[in-house]
Design a protein around this motif. Structure first.
Motif, mmCIF file in Angstrom:
data_model
loop_
_atom_site.group_PDB
_atom_site.id
_atom_site.type_symbol
_atom_site.label_atom_id
_atom_site.label_comp_id
_atom_site.label_asym_id
_atom_site.label_seq_id
_atom_site.Cartn_x
_atom_site.Cartn_y
_atom_site.Cartn_z
ATOM 1 N N UNK A 191 0.954 -1.171 0.229
ATOM 2 C CA UNK A 191 -0.477 -0.348 -0.487
ATOM 3 C C UNK A 191 1.394 1.500 -0.046
ATOM 4 N N UNK A 192 0.155 2.509 -1.238
ATOM 5 C CA UNK A 192 1.462 3.258 -1.374
ATOM 6 C C UNK A 192 0.703 4.254 0.411
ATOM 7 N N UNK A 193 1.970 5.253 0.777
ATOM 8 C CA UNK A 193 1.820 5.901 1.670
ATOM 9 C C UNK A 193 2.890 7.283 1.496
ATOM 10 N N UNK A 194 1.771 8.681 1.387
ATOM 11 C CA UNK A 194 3.293 9.340 2.255
ATOM 12 C C UNK A 194 3.788 9.951 3.209
ATOM 13 N N UNK A 195 4.079 8.656 4.299
ATOM 14 C CA UNK A 195 4.837 8.974 5.362
ATOM 15 C C UNK A 195 5.697 9.912 5.302
ATOM 16 N N UNK A 196 6.880 9.192 4.030
ATOM 17 C CA UNK A 196 8.483 9.593 4.245
ATOM 18 C C UNK A 196 8.339 11.031 3.266
ATOM 19 N N UNK A 197 7.607 11.647 2.675
ATOM 20 C CA UNK A 197 7.297 12.511 1.963
ATOM 21 C C UNK A 197 6.686 13.630 2.603
ATOM 22 N N UNK A 198 5.758 13.393 3.821
ATOM 23 C CA UNK A 198 5.685 14.052 4.906
ATOM 24 C C UNK A 198 6.030 15.165 5.595
#
Length: 76
Positions: free
Chosen positions: A1-8
């Protein structure tokens, strides 16, 4: 599942340990979430979304993940 945790997290200027401390998990958990090796619980996703002032839907890329799953299973 993709997520934006690292980016954020990177945009917020936080280390993995700092984020882990704020959401009451280990840095290893944050690393696993960022790599997509671990799907966060609803409560963990909620806590991270609060840290980043965003929604769970945005944090977890729910629209994109749903679209990919629908395509994989032949749904429209």
């Amino acid at each position: 599942m993709k997520n934006r945790v690292k980016e954020l997290r990177t945009e917020a200027g936080l280390t993995q340990q700092q984020l882990a401390d704020r959401v009451h998990v280990s840095a290893r958990t944050i690393i696993s979430v960022e790599k997509g090796q671990y799907k966060p619980s609803l409560m963990l996703a909620y806590r991270m979304a609060q840290v980043f002032h965003t929604t769970i839907e945005e944090l977890c890329c729910l629209e994109e993940n749903k679209r990919e799953e629908d395509e994989a299973y032949g749904r429209w």
